[in-house]
Design an enzyme around this catalytic site. Sequence first.
Site, PDB file in Angstrom:
ATOM      1  N   ASP A  73      33.118  23.567  39.452  1.00  0.00           N
ATOM      2  CA  ASP A  73      34.361  22.940  39.904  1.00  0.00           C
ATOM      3  C   ASP A  73      34.079  22.208  41.197  1.00  0.00           C
ATOM      4  O   ASP A  73      33.292  22.661  42.027  1.00  0.00           O
ATOM      5  CB  ASP A  73      35.494  23.951  40.045  1.00  0.00           C
ATOM      6  CG  ASP A  73      35.183  25.100  40.973  1.00  0.00           C
ATOM      7  OD1 ASP A  73      35.408  24.944  42.189  1.00  0.00           O
ATOM      8  OD2 ASP A  73      34.722  26.152  40.490  1.00  0.00           O
ATOM      9  N   ASP A 158      45.827  26.731  40.680  1.00  0.00           N
ATOM     10  CA  ASP A 158      45.028  27.509  41.627  1.00  0.00           C
ATOM     11  C   ASP A 158      45.958  28.223  42.607  1.00  0.00           C
ATOM     12  O   ASP A 158      46.640  27.600  43.418  1.00  0.00           O
ATOM     13  CB  ASP A 158      44.094  26.546  42.365  1.00  0.00           C
ATOM     14  CG  ASP A 158      43.237  27.221  43.423  1.00  0.00           C
ATOM     15  OD1 ASP A 158      43.348  28.445  43.599  1.00  0.00           O
ATOM     16  OD2 ASP A 158      42.456  26.514  44.075  1.00  0.00           O
ATOM     17  N   GLU A 160      46.222  30.909  45.602  1.00  0.00           N
ATOM     18  CA  GLU A 160      45.551  31.645  46.672  1.00  0.00           C
ATOM     19  C   GLU A 160      46.443  31.649  47.902  1.00  0.00           C
ATOM     20  O   GLU A 160      47.226  30.725  48.110  1.00  0.00           O
ATOM     21  CB  GLU A 160      44.223  30.989  47.041  1.00  0.00           C
ATOM     22  CG  GLU A 160      43.258  30.808  45.895  1.00  0.00           C
ATOM     23  CD  GLU A 160      42.057  29.969  46.319  1.00  0.00           C
ATOM     24  OE1 GLU A 160      41.332  30.404  47.228  1.00  0.00           O
ATOM     25  OE2 GLU A 160      41.874  28.883  45.752  1.00  0.00           O
TER      26      GLU A 160
END
Length: 274
Positions: A73, A158, A160
Amino acid sequence: MRRNGGRAARLRGLGVAVAALAMTGLSACSSVGDEVEIQPTRLTTTVDTGVGVSSPLSGIVTTPDDHGIKGIDVSKFQGQIDWATVRASGVSFAYIKATEGGDRVDDRFAANWAAAKAAGVRHGAYHFYYFCRTGAEQAAWFIRNVPADPDALPPVLDMEWNPQSPTCKRRPPVAEIQREMASFLRIVEKHYGKRPMIYTSVDFHRDALTGSFPQHQFWLRSVAGHPSVKYGSRSFAMWQHTSTGRVPGITGNVDQNVFVGAPADWQRFASTGY
Protein backbone atom coordinates in the site's frame (compact mmCIF):
# COMPACT_ATOMS: atom_id res chain seq x y z
CA MET A 1 -10.39 -14.08 8.43
CA ARG A 2 -14.09 -13.96 7.92
CA ARG A 3 -13.61 -14.12 4.20
CA ASN A 4 -16.22 -16.24 2.42
CA GLY A 5 -16.84 -19.16 4.65
CA GLY A 6 -15.37 -17.73 7.85
CA ARG A 7 -12.79 -19.54 9.91
CA ALA A 8 -12.60 -22.57 7.62
CA ALA A 9 -11.55 -20.44 4.69
CA ARG A 10 -9.07 -18.65 6.88
CA LEU A 11 -7.47 -21.85 8.11
CA ARG A 12 -7.20 -23.14 4.54
CA GLY A 13 -5.29 -19.96 3.76
CA LEU A 14 -3.01 -20.43 6.73
CA GLY A 15 -1.82 -23.74 5.31
CA VAL A 16 0.43 -26.17 7.05
CA ALA A 17 3.70 -24.33 7.08
CA VAL A 18 5.74 -24.50 10.25
CA ALA A 19 8.08 -21.70 9.31
CA ALA A 20 8.81 -18.69 11.43
CA LEU A 21 7.21 -15.35 11.63
CA ALA A 22 9.18 -12.49 10.10
CA MET A 23 7.95 -9.40 11.76
CA THR A 24 6.72 -6.66 9.66
CA GLY A 25 -0.07 1.00 8.29
CA LEU A 26 -0.91 2.11 5.40
CA SER A 27 1.89 4.39 4.32
CA ALA A 28 0.46 7.50 5.91
CA CYS A 29 -1.60 5.58 8.39
CA SER A 30 0.61 3.78 10.88
CA SER A 31 -1.01 4.03 14.27
CA VAL A 32 0.66 5.67 17.24
CA GLY A 33 1.13 3.26 20.11
CA ASP A 34 0.76 0.13 17.98
CA GLU A 35 3.57 -2.42 18.30
CA VAL A 36 7.34 -2.45 18.08
CA GLU A 37 8.42 -3.77 14.73
CA ILE A 38 10.99 -6.51 15.12
CA GLN A 39 12.17 -7.49 11.66
CA PRO A 40 11.25 -6.33 8.15
CA THR A 41 10.82 -8.76 5.30
CA ARG A 42 11.10 -8.53 1.53
CA LEU A 43 9.30 -10.31 -1.21
CA THR A 44 12.36 -12.48 -1.78
CA THR A 45 13.47 -12.91 1.83
CA THR A 46 13.70 -16.33 3.50
CA VAL A 47 12.75 -15.75 7.11
CA ASP A 48 14.68 -16.80 10.21
CA THR A 49 12.99 -19.87 11.65
CA GLY A 50 13.95 -18.90 15.18
CA VAL A 51 11.33 -16.20 15.75
CA GLY A 52 8.05 -17.92 14.90
CA VAL A 53 4.80 -17.18 16.67
CA SER A 54 2.09 -19.82 16.80
CA SER A 55 -1.50 -18.82 16.12
CA PRO A 56 -3.69 -19.57 19.16
CA LEU A 57 -6.60 -20.19 16.77
CA SER A 58 -4.98 -22.84 14.61
CA GLY A 59 -1.83 -23.91 16.44
CA ILE A 60 0.00 -23.36 13.16
CA VAL A 61 3.00 -21.10 12.77
CA THR A 62 2.71 -18.97 9.64
CA THR A 63 4.80 -16.24 8.12
CA PRO A 64 4.11 -13.73 5.35
CA ASP A 65 6.07 -16.03 3.04
CA ASP A 66 3.47 -18.76 3.58
CA HIS A 67 0.94 -16.68 1.64
CA GLY A 68 1.46 -16.37 -2.09
CA ILE A 69 -0.69 -13.31 -2.83
CA LYS A 70 1.49 -10.39 -1.79
CA GLY A 71 0.78 -6.68 -2.02
CA ILE A 72 1.77 -3.19 -1.03
CA ASP A 73 0.00 0.00 0.00
CA VAL A 74 1.33 3.38 -1.01
CA SER A 75 0.74 7.10 -0.75
CA LYS A 76 2.56 10.28 -1.71
CA PHE A 77 5.33 9.35 0.71
CA GLN A 78 6.65 6.71 -1.70
CA GLY A 79 7.25 9.40 -4.32
CA GLN A 80 7.36 8.41 -7.96
CA ILE A 81 6.93 4.65 -8.39
CA ASP A 82 8.14 2.49 -11.28
CA TRP A 83 5.02 0.36 -11.49
CA ALA A 84 6.31 -1.94 -14.23
CA THR A 85 9.24 -2.88 -11.99
CA VAL A 86 6.90 -3.32 -9.04
CA ARG A 87 4.81 -5.76 -11.03
CA ALA A 88 7.88 -7.67 -12.21
CA SER A 89 9.04 -8.03 -8.58
CA GLY A 90 6.13 -10.31 -7.73
CA VAL A 91 3.64 -7.85 -6.24
CA SER A 92 0.09 -9.12 -6.81
CA PHE A 93 -1.84 -6.03 -5.72
CA ALA A 94 -1.53 -2.47 -4.49
CA TYR A 95 -3.78 -0.28 -2.40
CA ILE A 96 -3.34 3.44 -3.10
CA LYS A 97 -4.22 6.25 -0.73
CA ALA A 98 -6.95 8.33 -2.32
CA THR A 99 -8.65 10.60 0.20
CA GLU A 100 -8.69 11.77 3.78
CA GLY A 101 -11.61 13.33 5.62
CA GLY A 102 -13.85 15.41 3.37
CA ASP A 103 -11.43 17.74 1.65
CA ARG A 104 -8.04 16.10 1.11
CA VAL A 105 -6.78 14.05 -1.83
CA ASP A 106 -3.39 12.35 -1.76
CA ASP A 107 -1.00 14.30 -3.98
CA ARG A 108 -0.02 11.25 -6.00
CA PHE A 109 -3.32 9.39 -6.11
CA ALA A 110 -4.23 10.16 -9.72
CA ALA A 111 -0.71 9.40 -10.98
CA ASN A 112 -0.43 6.15 -8.99
CA TRP A 113 -3.92 5.00 -10.01
CA ALA A 114 -3.26 5.52 -13.72
CA ALA A 115 0.28 4.10 -13.67
CA ALA A 116 -0.65 1.00 -11.66
CA LYS A 117 -3.48 0.27 -14.09
CA ALA A 118 -1.19 0.79 -17.11
CA ALA A 119 1.38 -1.62 -15.63
CA GLY A 120 -1.24 -4.29 -14.99
CA VAL A 121 -1.00 -4.16 -11.19
CA ARG A 122 -4.32 -5.04 -9.55
CA HIS A 123 -5.17 -1.98 -7.47
CA GLY A 124 -7.72 -0.36 -5.19
CA ALA A 125 -8.16 2.86 -3.24
CA TYR A 126 -8.34 3.60 0.48
CA HIS A 127 -9.81 6.43 2.51
CA PHE A 128 -8.31 7.65 5.79
CA TYR A 129 -11.13 8.43 8.23
CA TYR A 130 -11.47 11.81 9.95
CA PHE A 131 -13.42 12.06 13.20
CA CYS A 132 -14.69 15.62 12.64
CA ARG A 133 -16.83 14.85 9.57
CA THR A 134 -19.76 12.53 9.13
CA GLY A 135 -19.42 9.21 7.39
CA ALA A 136 -21.76 10.39 4.65
CA GLU A 137 -19.64 13.49 3.95
CA GLN A 138 -16.50 11.38 3.71
CA ALA A 139 -18.17 8.82 1.46
CA ALA A 140 -19.24 11.60 -0.89
CA TRP A 141 -15.67 12.91 -1.02
CA PHE A 142 -14.25 9.47 -1.76
CA ILE A 143 -16.80 8.90 -4.54
CA ARG A 144 -16.02 12.31 -6.02
CA ASN A 145 -12.32 11.47 -6.33
CA VAL A 146 -12.05 7.71 -6.96
CA PRO A 147 -13.07 6.34 -10.37
CA ALA A 148 -15.76 3.66 -10.49
CA ASP A 149 -13.56 1.14 -12.30
CA PRO A 150 -15.15 -2.34 -12.36
CA ASP A 151 -11.67 -3.89 -12.45
CA ALA A 152 -10.53 -2.12 -9.27
CA LEU A 153 -10.26 -3.92 -5.95
CA PRO A 154 -12.91 -3.24 -3.30
CA PRO A 155 -12.54 0.13 -1.55
CA VAL A 156 -10.95 0.27 1.89
CA LEU A 157 -11.90 2.36 4.92
CA ASP A 158 -8.84 3.03 7.09
CA MET A 159 -9.82 3.38 10.76
CA GLU A 160 -7.16 4.53 13.23
CA TRP A 161 -6.82 6.98 16.08
CA ASN A 162 -5.09 10.12 14.89
CA PRO A 163 -3.90 12.07 17.95
CA GLN A 164 -1.36 13.99 15.87
CA SER A 165 -3.99 15.57 13.65
CA PRO A 166 -3.58 19.37 13.66
CA THR A 167 -7.31 19.92 13.15
CA CYS A 168 -9.21 17.07 14.82
CA LYS A 169 -8.17 15.25 17.96
CA ARG A 170 -11.65 13.90 18.80
CA ARG A 171 -12.13 10.42 20.20
CA PRO A 172 -15.85 9.94 19.64
CA PRO A 173 -17.82 7.36 21.60
CA VAL A 174 -17.87 3.89 20.09
CA ALA A 175 -21.54 4.08 19.17
CA GLU A 176 -20.92 7.22 17.10
CA ILE A 177 -17.85 5.75 15.43
CA GLN A 178 -19.66 2.60 14.39
CA ARG A 179 -22.76 4.50 13.24
CA GLU A 180 -20.76 6.82 11.00
CA MET A 181 -18.59 3.99 9.71
CA ALA A 182 -21.72 2.07 8.76
CA SER A 183 -22.98 5.08 6.84
CA PHE A 184 -19.71 5.41 4.90
CA LEU A 185 -19.56 1.70 4.14
CA ARG A 186 -23.17 1.53 2.97
CA ILE A 187 -22.90 4.52 0.63
CA VAL A 188 -19.58 3.43 -0.86
CA GLU A 189 -20.74 -0.16 -1.42
CA LYS A 190 -23.85 1.03 -3.22
CA HIS A 191 -21.81 3.28 -5.52
CA TYR A 192 -19.01 0.86 -6.43
CA GLY A 193 -20.92 -2.42 -6.24
CA LYS A 194 -18.29 -4.07 -4.02
CA ARG A 195 -18.31 -4.40 -0.25
CA PRO A 196 -15.59 -2.20 1.29
CA MET A 197 -12.91 -3.73 3.48
CA ILE A 198 -11.93 -2.23 6.86
CA TYR A 199 -8.28 -1.57 7.68
CA THR A 200 -7.38 -1.04 11.32
CA SER A 201 -4.63 -1.08 13.95
CA VAL A 202 -4.37 -3.03 17.19
CA ASP A 203 -5.30 -0.16 19.48
CA PHE A 204 -8.21 1.15 17.44
CA HIS A 205 -9.65 -2.32 16.99
CA ARG A 206 -9.40 -2.93 20.74
CA ASP A 207 -11.03 0.40 21.58
CA ALA A 208 -13.79 0.61 18.98
CA LEU A 209 -14.19 -2.40 16.68
CA THR A 210 -14.01 -5.62 18.70
CA GLY A 211 -16.88 -7.84 17.59
CA SER A 212 -18.28 -5.29 15.15
CA PHE A 213 -18.90 -5.38 11.38
CA PRO A 214 -18.81 -9.18 11.03
CA GLN A 215 -20.08 -8.97 7.44
CA HIS A 216 -17.04 -7.00 6.28
CA GLN A 217 -13.57 -8.25 5.51
CA PHE A 218 -10.81 -6.87 7.73
CA TRP A 219 -7.26 -5.85 6.89
CA LEU A 220 -5.17 -5.96 10.07
CA ARG A 221 -1.93 -4.21 10.89
CA SER A 222 0.22 -6.59 12.93
CA VAL A 223 3.95 -6.03 12.66
CA ALA A 224 5.05 -7.81 15.84
CA GLY A 225 3.14 -11.05 15.69
CA HIS A 226 0.54 -13.01 13.78
CA PRO A 227 -2.80 -11.10 13.70
CA SER A 228 -4.50 -13.86 15.66
CA VAL A 229 -2.11 -13.12 18.52
CA LYS A 230 -2.87 -9.40 18.46
CA TYR A 231 -6.58 -9.38 17.55
CA GLY A 232 -7.94 -12.49 19.23
CA SER A 233 -10.75 -14.16 17.29
CA ARG A 234 -11.14 -11.41 14.66
CA SER A 235 -11.36 -12.96 11.20
CA PHE A 236 -9.37 -11.17 8.51
CA ALA A 237 -8.59 -11.15 4.81
CA MET A 238 -5.31 -9.21 4.74
CA TRP A 239 -2.33 -8.93 7.02
CA GLN A 240 -0.07 -5.86 6.95
CA HIS A 241 3.14 -7.36 8.29
CA THR A 242 5.70 -4.59 7.82
CA SER A 243 5.98 -0.87 7.20
CA THR A 244 9.69 -1.11 6.33
CA GLY A 245 9.60 -3.49 3.38
CA ARG A 246 11.64 -2.98 0.26
CA VAL A 247 10.27 -3.58 -3.23
CA PRO A 248 12.05 -2.99 -6.54
CA GLY A 249 10.61 0.07 -8.26
CA ILE A 250 10.05 1.96 -5.00
CA THR A 251 12.66 4.10 -3.29
CA GLY A 252 12.77 3.59 0.47
CA ASN A 253 10.35 1.76 2.73
CA VAL A 254 6.91 0.56 1.78
CA ASP A 255 4.14 -1.27 3.62
CA GLN A 256 3.86 -4.94 2.66
CA ASN A 257 0.80 -7.13 2.98
CA VAL A 258 -0.42 -10.63 2.25
CA PHE A 259 -3.86 -11.92 1.38
CA VAL A 260 -4.69 -14.78 3.71
CA GLY A 261 -6.45 -17.22 1.42
CA ALA A 262 -6.35 -19.36 -1.69
CA PRO A 263 -6.43 -18.00 -5.26
CA ALA A 264 -10.16 -18.74 -5.50
CA ASP A 265 -10.75 -16.72 -2.31
CA TRP A 266 -8.74 -13.87 -3.78
CA GLN A 267 -10.74 -13.83 -7.01
CA ARG A 268 -13.99 -13.78 -5.08
CA PHE A 269 -12.80 -10.97 -2.82
CA ALA A 270 -11.44 -8.90 -5.70
CA SER A 271 -14.72 -9.18 -7.58
CA THR A 272 -17.16 -8.65 -4.72
CA GLY A 273 -15.45 -7.65 -1.45
CA TYR A 274 -16.75 -10.86 0.17
